[in-house]
Design a protein around this motif. Sequence first.
Motif, mmCIF file in Angstrom:
data_model
loop_
_atom_site.group_PDB
_atom_site.id
_atom_site.type_symbol
_atom_site.label_atom_id
_atom_site.label_comp_id
_atom_site.label_asym_id
_atom_site.label_seq_id
_atom_site.Cartn_x
_atom_site.Cartn_y
_atom_site.Cartn_z
ATOM 1 N N LYS A 1 -1.831 2.952 9.197
ATOM 2 C CA LYS A 1 -1.374 3.288 7.812
ATOM 3 C C LYS A 1 -0.369 2.178 7.210
ATOM 4 N N SER A 2 0.549 1.773 8.203
ATOM 5 C CA SER A 2 1.866 0.897 7.770
ATOM 6 C C SER A 2 1.192 -0.247 7.580
ATOM 7 N N THR A 3 0.222 -0.908 8.346
ATOM 8 C CA THR A 3 -0.486 -2.137 8.186
ATOM 9 C C THR A 3 -1.033 -2.179 6.694
ATOM 10 N N THR A 4 -2.092 -1.133 6.658
ATOM 11 C CA THR A 4 -2.741 -0.894 5.423
ATOM 12 C C THR A 4 -1.839 -1.111 4.221
ATOM 13 N N ASN A 5 -0.946 0.090 4.121
ATOM 14 C CA ASN A 5 0.201 0.133 3.102
ATOM 15 C C ASN A 5 0.756 -1.103 2.896
ATOM 16 N N GLY A 6 1.126 -1.962 3.883
ATOM 17 C CA GLY A 6 1.774 -3.212 3.661
ATOM 18 C C GLY A 6 0.823 -4.000 2.673
ATOM 19 N N ALA A 7 -0.101 -4.166 3.090
ATOM 20 C CA ALA A 7 -1.101 -5.068 2.312
ATOM 21 C C ALA A 7 -1.097 -4.905 0.897
ATOM 22 N N TYR A 8 -1.520 -3.215 0.868
ATOM 23 C CA TYR A 8 -1.438 -2.873 -0.707
ATOM 24 C C TYR A 8 0.078 -3.055 -1.434
ATOM 25 N N VAL A 9 0.988 -2.769 -0.938
ATOM 26 C CA VAL A 9 2.274 -2.904 -1.433
ATOM 27 C C VAL A 9 2.251 -4.572 -1.961
ATOM 28 N N ARG A 10 1.981 -5.444 -1.113
ATOM 29 C CA ARG A 10 2.051 -6.970 -1.436
ATOM 30 C C ARG A 10 0.850 -7.252 -2.672
ATOM 31 N N PRO B 1 -6.878 4.222 -0.364
ATOM 32 C CA PRO B 1 -7.620 5.543 -0.179
ATOM 33 C C PRO B 1 -7.119 6.588 -1.294
ATOM 34 N N ALA B 2 -8.066 7.550 -1.416
ATOM 35 C CA ALA B 2 -7.676 8.376 -2.561
ATOM 36 C C ALA B 2 -6.408 9.338 -2.156
ATOM 37 N N GLY B 3 -5.933 9.481 -3.160
ATOM 38 C CA GLY B 3 -4.691 10.246 -2.896
ATOM 39 C C GLY B 3 -3.434 9.546 -2.818
ATOM 40 N N SER B 4 -3.503 8.029 -2.256
ATOM 41 C CA SER B 4 -2.377 7.380 -2.248
ATOM 42 C C SER B 4 -1.301 7.213 -3.233
ATOM 43 N N GLY B 5 -0.278 7.275 -2.936
ATOM 44 C CA GLY B 5 0.849 7.201 -4.170
ATOM 45 C C GLY B 5 1.119 5.798 -4.370
ATOM 46 N N LEU B 6 1.531 5.407 -5.669
ATOM 47 C CA LEU B 6 1.991 4.220 -6.095
ATOM 48 C C LEU B 6 2.858 4.533 -7.239
ATOM 49 N N SER B 7 4.089 3.674 -6.814
ATOM 50 C CA SER B 7 5.267 4.084 -7.784
ATOM 51 C C SER B 7 6.226 2.813 -7.960
ATOM 52 N N HIS B 8 7.109 2.871 -8.725
ATOM 53 C CA HIS B 8 8.361 1.830 -8.579
ATOM 54 C C HIS B 8 9.453 2.627 -9.008
ATOM 55 N N ASP B 9 10.662 2.269 -8.596
ATOM 56 C CA ASP B 9 11.836 2.707 -9.042
ATOM 57 C C ASP B 9 12.304 2.164 -10.719
ATOM 58 N N LEU C 1 8.901 -1.406 -5.392
ATOM 59 C CA LEU C 1 7.692 -0.894 -5.103
ATOM 60 C C LEU C 1 7.137 0.157 -4.013
ATOM 61 N N HIS C 2 6.684 1.100 -4.154
ATOM 62 C CA HIS C 2 6.042 2.101 -3.171
ATOM 63 C C HIS C 2 4.890 2.320 -2.874
ATOM 64 N N VAL C 3 4.231 2.246 -1.871
ATOM 65 C CA VAL C 3 2.694 2.765 -1.593
ATOM 66 C C VAL C 3 2.941 3.647 -0.647
ATOM 67 N N THR C 4 2.308 4.936 -1.115
ATOM 68 C CA THR C 4 2.430 6.116 0.190
ATOM 69 C C THR C 4 1.010 6.573 0.567
ATOM 70 N N SER C 5 0.940 6.740 1.933
ATOM 71 C CA SER C 5 -0.237 7.166 2.467
ATOM 72 C C SER C 5 -0.571 8.687 1.891
ATOM 73 N N PRO C 6 -1.722 8.759 1.704
ATOM 74 C CA PRO C 6 -2.363 10.374 1.174
ATOM 75 C C PRO C 6 -2.346 11.506 2.529
ATOM 76 N N ASP C 7 -1.194 11.602 3.133
ATOM 77 C CA ASP C 7 -1.239 12.557 4.049
ATOM 78 C C ASP C 7 -0.512 13.847 3.806
ATOM 79 N N ALA C 8 -1.081 15.070 4.373
ATOM 80 C CA ALA C 8 -0.615 16.491 3.954
ATOM 81 C C ALA C 8 0.653 16.479 4.956
ATOM 82 N N THR C 9 0.578 15.749 6.106
ATOM 83 C CA THR C 9 1.546 16.144 7.116
ATOM 84 C C THR C 9 2.773 15.081 6.885
ATOM 85 N N ALA C 10 3.941 15.786 6.610
ATOM 86 C CA ALA C 10 4.775 14.654 6.478
ATOM 87 C C ALA C 10 5.247 13.747 7.585
ATOM 88 N N SER C 11 5.010 14.049 8.947
ATOM 89 C CA SER C 11 5.260 13.189 9.935
ATOM 90 C C SER C 11 4.409 11.988 10.126
#
Length: 163
Positions: free
Chosen positions: A50-59, A96-104, A129-139
């Motif tokens: 997820k970190s690798t995938t989100n890293g590509a998406y945030v770039r 992925p569906a449910g991923s979070g996109l945001s910026h401060d 910029l932030h890209v967050t994975s769509p997980d229900a589990t915080a950990s």
Amino acid sequence: MVLDAADHGRDDRGETLVELLVAVVILGIAGVAVMTGLAMTVKASDIQRKSTTNGAYVRSLAEAVQDWVAAGHYAACPAANAYLSPTVRGRLTGLPAGSGLSHDKPLSIGPTGARSACTTDTGVQLVTLHVTSPDATASRKVDEVLTIVVRKPCDPSVAPCTS
């Protein structure tokens, strides 16, 4: 082998109940340790993917925001998420569906490089910029963060460009 009356048919070939219980406990502890290790490996692998995938998406998001601003959509002291237009979001195909996109809320960068809350636009902003994975589990939720500098495009037909 001759058995006397005191032995009543007992010999030294078998294991006692205590020896069997000790062996079962040792195998149980070893089994739990192996299964725990495998579970941790699966969890770490999931988080790394997820970190690798989100890293590509945030770039990709950073490139989309910079292209959006370069196309004339610079906003003076915008609110949070102001640069996340449908056009910018549309450039992130396969997210992925449910991923979070945001910026401060962007920070203003002054002529000396000092960063401050954007109250007066200087033409240069720091956007996180932030890209967050769509997980229900915080950990297992992964938030990739990238900070970019957004600069107001220069239009020489309106005014001379300065550095």
